[in-house]
Design an enzyme around this catalytic site. Structure first.
Site, short mmCIF file in Angstrom:
data_model
loop_
_atom_site.label_atom_id
_atom_site.label_comp_id
_atom_site.label_asym_id
_atom_site.label_seq_id
_atom_site.Cartn_x
_atom_site.Cartn_y
_atom_site.Cartn_z
N GLU A 95 -6.64 -7.83 -0.35
CA GLU A 95 -7.04 -7.82 1.06
C GLU A 95 -8.51 -7.46 1.16
OE1 GLU A 95 -4.93 -5.14 3.63
OE2 GLU A 95 -3.00 -5.61 2.73
N GLU A 122 0.83 -1.22 0.00
CA GLU A 122 0.00 0.00 0.00
C GLU A 122 0.86 1.27 0.00
OE1 GLU A 122 -2.83 -0.32 3.23
OE2 GLU A 122 -4.18 -1.48 1.97
C1 GLA Z 1 -4.16 -2.46 5.07
C2 GLA Z 1 -2.77 -3.07 5.20
C3 GLA Z 1 -2.73 -4.28 6.07
C4 GLA Z 1 -3.59 -4.10 7.28
C5 GLA Z 1 -4.97 -3.79 6.84
C6 GLA Z 1 -5.95 -3.66 7.97
O1 GLA Z 1 -4.87 -2.93 4.02
O2 GLA Z 1 -2.23 -3.39 3.96
O3 GLA Z 1 -1.39 -4.48 6.44
O4 GLA Z 1 -3.07 -3.07 8.06
O5 GLA Z 1 -4.96 -2.57 6.17
O6 GLA Z 1 -7.24 -3.37 7.52
#
Ligand code: GLA
Ligand code: GLA
Length: 672
Positions: free
Chosen positions: A307, A152
């Site tokens: 995710e 991210e």
């Molecule tokens: C983001 C991050 C993860 C985690 C999630 C929690 O997507 O990439 O590492 O912190 O949020 O929702």
């Protein structure tokens, strides 16, 4: 059909796996549970830098070797992370200058994550070393399926004001403008005596007394986007050199403004993104829009949800869990719109750390009979039946223009109306498509539009060189274009296109705007379109017709009786201008009418809150039907075609019933 650059071998299923948070005996338990849940891919090592390189240059791969082996023995592939998202304590200790600096000039401290400055040469050097080591070590490991670069990018730190970043910014400006005179001209620095004599005179705009120079602000956003992108490319190059056959990507985010994902996507083998709809908001339309955007970033190629959460996150004020069935349903919404799998954050719920109350595939109880694990297992079983969906595209005849640089520019301060949200404008147009299950792509203003019959350009404030020609040609060749207010106003440096607004589009729209009338928040006006009346708010344009005709008029205020919506036949097509923010019903009616003229229809008709999306490939034509309602729904299918319900194996034709909170995935049967 457009060429697909990378197709996953089967629907990916799994999640972030952080074994370093657990004792070794748990790893075996994990692998067994993964297998039972149908997991075939996990992302390992995203935050593992500190346990991979314990001190500068002191690497320890023993634990990861073991984890890779265990996973492989259990048939679980690894999407190996490069572990660069959170540098270890020794990096900040030895090189405090590698820390990012916030807009008040304060260095971030170590102890959470993403604290590095994207422009720190020290960070970059350490990244190169680590990524090279990882790639060398695991290049031949049979578990290695993909590379997950960083994590991210920009999530927490998308701006940096460190000395390294300033130096990099000046170098970036030199490359872009060559001479400081050009920079002065493009930024309009004779305004307020902002002229620079040298590139090194340029500083950051983090503490100006009032409105900073807009051209400079815009370039700073471009620069930060490029800085983070350079980090990605630096890692990608190492991985490509050492493991040319292994796909690489990083994970994108929801409605993420700082990064121009269209330009990033070209360098990803597969677009992946992280989707966390808030269950308090009901049907996740905004996330459906992001799925469509993610699919569009690489010209319609499938993407991957990297995710999502099984139940609840822990970072909202109140973390309401998904209700039974909702995780499954929303997963299918993603799958319908082009995701070739479903991944979660994370596999096992953490015992310690800031995310210990964040949901996971295996909850704290570790119980296979928990609701969470059972739902995980069910989805895993189902996805195994859907391999024919991988690589399938969503055929769309309509598109919405979406442009990150426009997003940056139109929301900078000092505008006629300073509460305009680009995304809200786009969502108004997207809603019509979503509600009616008409497939829609997102495109850039300079994209090849020739495969679309209908294109909407909401609030396209910035129109860069050549983009007006692209839109003109599209309409000239027979396309229908809808442009909304405050479009075609500035160039790529946020300088006005002089003349009547929207100067570059006057020709194709056949009208011009003499004045903007932003409306006070409580104010409304009305549109009359034939015998129909609609409310409008926010903004009115005072419009003069050139060759266009009025399709709706304002009924109130000092500009009453003037056109509000115009239509201009142009070449073989038609260009429509909407000079206000009408209520949703007007947009729905306008767009529906225009699409009907073009023969654009949904794959099947459905009641509210039922998604129907077509996904097609050489392996077949599929319909994914997602019923978000609490009651069953009956869907009439096109007659003369028969389908296989992939989840049950039964054959269906003519009509289907979809149970409450349920899905159907139909594949058209081979013609008999
Ligand atoms: C983001 C991050 C993860 C985690 C999630 C929690 O997507 O990439 O590492 O912190 O949020 O929702
Ligand atoms: C003040 C300043 C001017 C200009 C106007 C704009 O009066 O003196 O330079 O900025 O505001 O309203």
């Amino acid at each position: 059909m457009k060429a697909i650059s990378y197709i996953l071998p089967s629907m990916a299923y799994g999640g972030d796996y952080n074994p370093e948070q657990w004792e070794e005996n748990v790893w075996y338990e994990d692998a067994v549970l993964m297998k039972k849940a149908g997991v075939n891919l996990v992302s390992v090592g995203i935050f593992s830098w500190a346990v991979l390189e314990r001190e500068e240059g002191r690497f320890d791969f023993t634990w990861l070797d073991k984890v890779m082996d265990i996973l492989h023995e259990h048939g679980v592939g690894v999407c190996l992370a490069t572990a660069t998202a959170s540098p270890p304590a020794w990096l900040s200790r030895n090189y405090p200058e590698s820390l990012a600096v916030d807009s008040s000039g304060v260095r971030y401290s170590f102890g959470s994550r993403q604290h590095y400055s994207p422009n720190s040469p020290v960070y970059r050097k350490a990244v190169k070393k680590l990524v090279t080591k990882l790639a060398e070590r695991y290049k031949d490991h049979p578990a290695l399926k993909m590379w997950h670069i960083n994590n991210e990018y920009g999530c927490h730190v998308s701006e940096c004001y460190s000395p390294d970043s300033l130096e990099a910014f000046r170098a970036w400006l030199r490359r872009r403008y060559t001479t400081v005179d050009t920079l002065n001209e493009k930024w309009g620095t004779n305004f307020w005596s902002q002229r620079y004599n040298y590139f090194d005179d340029v500083t950051f705009l983090n503490n100006t007394p009032t409105f900073p120079n807009p051209g400079q602000q815009l370039d700073y956003k471009r620069f930060m986007n490029d800085s983070l992108f350079e980090l990605y490319l630096l890692e990608k190059k190492i991985l490509r050199d050492i493991t040319p056959g292994v796909p690489v990507f990083t994970n994108f985010m929801f409605e993420f403004k700082p990064l121009n994902y269209f330009s990033w996507a070209r360098e990803l083998d597969v677009v992946t993104w992280d989707t966390y709809p808030d269950p308090r908001e009901g049907t996740p339309e905004a996330h459906a829009m992001q799925h469509d955007l993610m699919r569009s970033l690489k010209d319609g190629q499938p993407f991957l949800v990297m995710e999502q959460v099984t139940s609840h996150v822990n970072w909202r004020d109140i973390n309401v869990p998904k209700k039974p069935g909702e995780m499954r349903l929303w997963s299918y919404s993603a799958t319908a719109r082009g995701s070739d799998g479903i991944m979660f954050f994370q596999w096992r719920q953490s015992r310690a750390g800031a995310e210990k109350f964040h949901g996971a595939m295996v909850p704290h109880s570790g119980d296979e009979n928990s609701r969470t694990y059972r739902e995980v297992q069910q989805l895993g079983e189902e996805l195994k039946l859907l391999d024919s969906l991988t690589g399938a595209v969503v055929p769309a005849k309509a598109a919405i223009i979406f442009d990150w640089e426009n997003w940056w520019a139109v929301e900078m301060e000092g505008k006629p109306h300073n509460k305009l949200s680009y995304l809200e404008q786009v969502k108004t147009y997207y809603h019509t498509f979503y509600k009616q299950n008409i497939a829609v792509d997102f495109v850039q203003p300079g994209s090849d539009l020739s495969s679309y019959h209908f294109v909407a350009a909401p609030m396209l404030y910035m129109l860069k060189d050549g983009e007006e020609k692209n839109l003109e040609n599209y309409v000239g060749e027979g396309g229908t274009l809808v442009v909304s207010f405050f479009s075609g106003i500035v160039d790529e440096n946020d300088r006005i296109h002089l003349g009547y607004y929207p100067e570059p589009l006057r020709h194709v729209l056949g009208m011009h705007v003499e004045e903007f009338v932003p409306m006070a928040e409580a104010d409304t006006n009305q549109l009359s379109a034939g015998t129909d009346h609609y409310r409008c708010t926010t903004w009115s344009d005072v419009i003069h017709l050139d060759t266009a005709e009025a399709a709706a008029y304002f009924t109130g205020d000092w500009y009453q009786g003037r056109p509000a919506v115009t239509t201009n036949p142009y070449g073989k097509g038609k260009a429509v201008y909407v000079g206000t923010e009408p209520e949703q019903a007007f947009i729905d009616d306008l767009l529906t009418g225009l699409m009907r003229e073009k023969g654009i229809t949904p794959p099947a008709f459905a009641p509210q809150n039922v998604e129907i999306v077509e996904r097609t490939s050489g392996k077949g034509r599929h319909l994914v039907i997602v019923n978000h309602n609490q009651e069953e729904t009956r869907i009439e299918l096109e007659s003369g075609r028969s389908y296989v319900d992939l989840l049950t194996g039964t054959e269906v034709e003519n009509e289907v019933i979809v149970q409450a909170v349920d899905v159907l995935v139909l594949r058209e049967a081979e013609q008999k």
